[in-house]
Design a protein around this motif. Structure first.
Motif, PDB file in Angstrom:
ATOM      1  N   ASN A 240      73.346  46.992  40.186  1.00 28.57           N
ATOM      2  CA  ASN A 240      74.545  46.870  39.148  1.00 28.57           C
ATOM      3  C   ASN A 240      75.865  46.780  40.112  1.00 28.57           C
ATOM      4  N   GLY A 242      76.592  48.462  42.531  1.00 26.34           N
ATOM      5  CA  GLY A 242      77.338  49.814  42.895  1.00 26.34           C
ATOM      6  C   GLY A 242      76.613  50.201  44.370  1.00 26.34           C
ATOM      7  N   ASN A 332      80.298  52.771  40.932  1.00 32.67           N
ATOM      8  CA  ASN A 332      80.518  51.600  40.697  1.00 32.67           C
ATOM      9  C   ASN A 332      82.389  51.437  40.401  1.00 32.67           C
ATOM     10  N   THR A 338      81.549  41.681  42.750  1.00 30.09           N
ATOM     11  CA  THR A 338      80.284  42.167  43.588  1.00 30.09           C
ATOM     12  C   THR A 338      79.770  41.059  44.414  1.00 30.09           C
TER      13      THR A 338
END
Length: 548
Positions: A240, A242, A332, A338
């Protein structure tokens, strides 16, 4: 083990004076007859409680409540202890004992107390029933009163693989066992005690979510409840966008300890040492190592890579990175861009991404960053990885300050495991760089030997790495160090997209030429002269004679 016939079992004592078993207990079917029964009558008298002892609701001919700390406990042994169609599990204690709820266990001391209460019945029963359910949203086990299962004492020390339906029992050794085969449920119930508890301690802490802690602005934590090694934990957090949790101060460490306590297991964090030649520990998210708890030694040489987990007391423990732990703490940055979004800059002038490496175009070269592999490599493995990516791909060489800044900046924006990046650079026995592996001259350098480890004289081969946090280069052991990879390949001179565009442009040009020629010469095809017939007196003859 659990397949014996289901019977109502009752205890009896041997009283035969001529038997060497006199005074011992055994059990048999409750329908069997015995010669003697002994009754006990509780005198109705006031017992002066000890100072600070809890008052339990003892009643004549009622349940015998046992005090422990601030709470009271009673055991249900009768056949009706499991209730009926009109009494569900949550109502058993209030219906049959008059007070309390199904047993919850909050810590090791309480677990030991429950174990002791089971010992007199060890020849009759197998378990004290532990009523639990599983929250499908966060995979958290919950007691029947709705509070979270934080303390646990599973038989094999591992997080159980819970599937619905299931039962849990505390055995005579105080260990928790889980039974997931419904075929055994009836027998397990028959061989289990139901215990009720009047809990006077506050439950607020046990009602909170696992990661319900104070967090810095823009940060959200997530607990991964899964048995895995450290590299797998890195990958789980990265799904995700993170990172494994980093701990910059004592406040954060206290919060991580609280998460581990609520989860009931020690959990991976993002600190590791991937080099056994003297490099320090590093946070996998690229942040600086500013804080360590008391007793943790952050330097020193090891014989293998080390990764850390945090326990419920806030202590850090370093173990082999391939060892398994019962979960991890991820975080996160909210609204963070990202690495997956950054990799969208890939160009058709570069080799195709393989799912683990993302190719990025910079000037006349392409660079492959292992953004999704969550691995580090020795020098030999690094060279092989680059060669297998593409026939033109080689381990990183750097020929200018702009190129050096591009690589270090990209690695800093996409941190993973370590800040070290292998360089395809020859280093002599004195630790000085000489030339690149491809034979080209060392025209540009950011060499700084002082930031590297003090290598042992036994190190047979010295290699070079870039420290991406500051873009400097230094030496390290070729075999005892594991670093990240950047592969480099020349950009394609043309791309399929550009070729198609060029062909379309040519077609448009050739189609336009006749149109232009036509417009320039269309007067040859169309005359602008118009003819009109004029009549005069001489031209009065008619082809048709009119009647007079």
């Amino acid at each position: 083990m659990y397949e014996q016939e289901s019977l109502e079992l009752c205890a009896y004592m041997y009283t035969d004076d001529h038997s060497d078993m006199i005074g011992t207990w055994d059990y048999t079917s409750c329908s069997d007859r015995q010669n003697i029964s002994i009754c006990q009558h509780y005198a109705e008298k006031t017992v002066t409680p000890e100072v600070d002892s809890v008052k339990c609701p003892h009643k004549s001919n009622g349940q015998n409540w046992i005090p422990f700390r601030k709470n009271c406990y009673t055991l249900l042994l009768g056949a009706s202890r499991w209730g009926n169609s009109e009494i569900n599990e949550q109502q058993i204690c209030k219906s049959l004992a008059g007070f309390g709820e199904i047993l919850t266990i909050r810590d090791e001391a309480e677990n030991e107390f429950i174990k002791k209460q089971l010992q007199p019945f060890k020849n009759l029963v197998m378990f004290v029933w532990l009523g639990m359910s599983k929250n499908k949203t966060d995979e958290q086990l919950k007691w029947l009163d709705g509070s979270n299962v934080q303390f646990s004492n599973w038989k094999y020390g591992q997080r159980p693989n819970v599937t619905e339906p299931f039962m849990v029992g505390l055995n005579i050794n105080g260990e928790w066992e889980i039974i997931t085969n419904p075929r055994y449920f009836k027998t397990i119930k028959q061989r289990s005690i139901v215990m009720c508890k009047i809990e006077n301690d506050p439950k607020d802490e046990f009602m909170k979510g696992v990661v319900d802690v104070n967090t810095p602005d823009g940060i959200s934590y997530r607990r991964v409840a899964k048995r895995m090694d450290w590299y797998q934990a890195m990958q789980e957090c990265g799904r995700n966008g993170g990172h494994l949790a980093s701990i910059p101060d004592k406040t954060t460490n206290d919060n991580m300890a609280l998460i581990a306590k609520r989860d009931g297991f020690s959990l991976w964090i993002g600190l590791s040492k991937q080099d056994v030649s003297g490099w320090p520990f590093e946070w996998s998210d690229g942040s600086a190592l500013k804080f360590t708890p008391d007793g943790f030694v952050k330097d020193g040489r090891d014989t293998e890579e080390k990764c850390l987990f945090v326990d419920s007391s806030g202590n850090w423990t370093a173990v082999n990175c391939h060892a398994s732990q019962e979960g991890a703490i991820c975080y996160n940055h909210i609204n963070e861009k990202t690495s997956a979004q950054l990799s969208s800059q890939s160009s058709s002038s570069c080799p195709k991404d393989d799912g683990h490496f993302s190719w990025i175009l910079f000037k006349d070269h392409c660079y492959a960053f292992n953004m999704h592999n969550y691995s580090v490599f020795t020098m030999d493995n690094a060279k092989n990885v680059c060669q297998n990516l593409d026939s033109s791909s080689k381990l990183l060489t750097i020929k200018s300050k702009e190129e050096n800044d591009f690589v270090s900046d990209y690695m800093n924006k996409n941190p993973s495991i370590t800040s070290r990046v292998w360089l395809a650079l020859h280093v002599d026995a004195k630790g000085k760089p000489t030339s690149w592996h491809d034979g080209s001259e060392l025209d540009f350098s950011r060499w700084n030997a002082e930031i590297g480890p003090q290598l042992s004289p036994q190190v047979s081969q010295i290699c070079a790495v870039m420290v991406s946090s500051n873009g400097t280069w230094t030496h390290t052991s070729c075999s005892n160090s594991r670093s990240r990879i950047v592969c480099k390949a020349p950009a394609y001179p043309g791309s399929p997209v550009a070729l198609v565009f060029f062909v379309i442009l040519l077609i448009c040009i050739f189609a336009a030429i006749p149109f232009i020629i036509y417009h320039k010469n269309k007067h040859r095809f169309h005359s602008t002269v118009r003819y009109q017939r004029n009549f005069d007196d001489a031209d009065s003859a008619s082809m048709i004679n009119e009647e007079e």
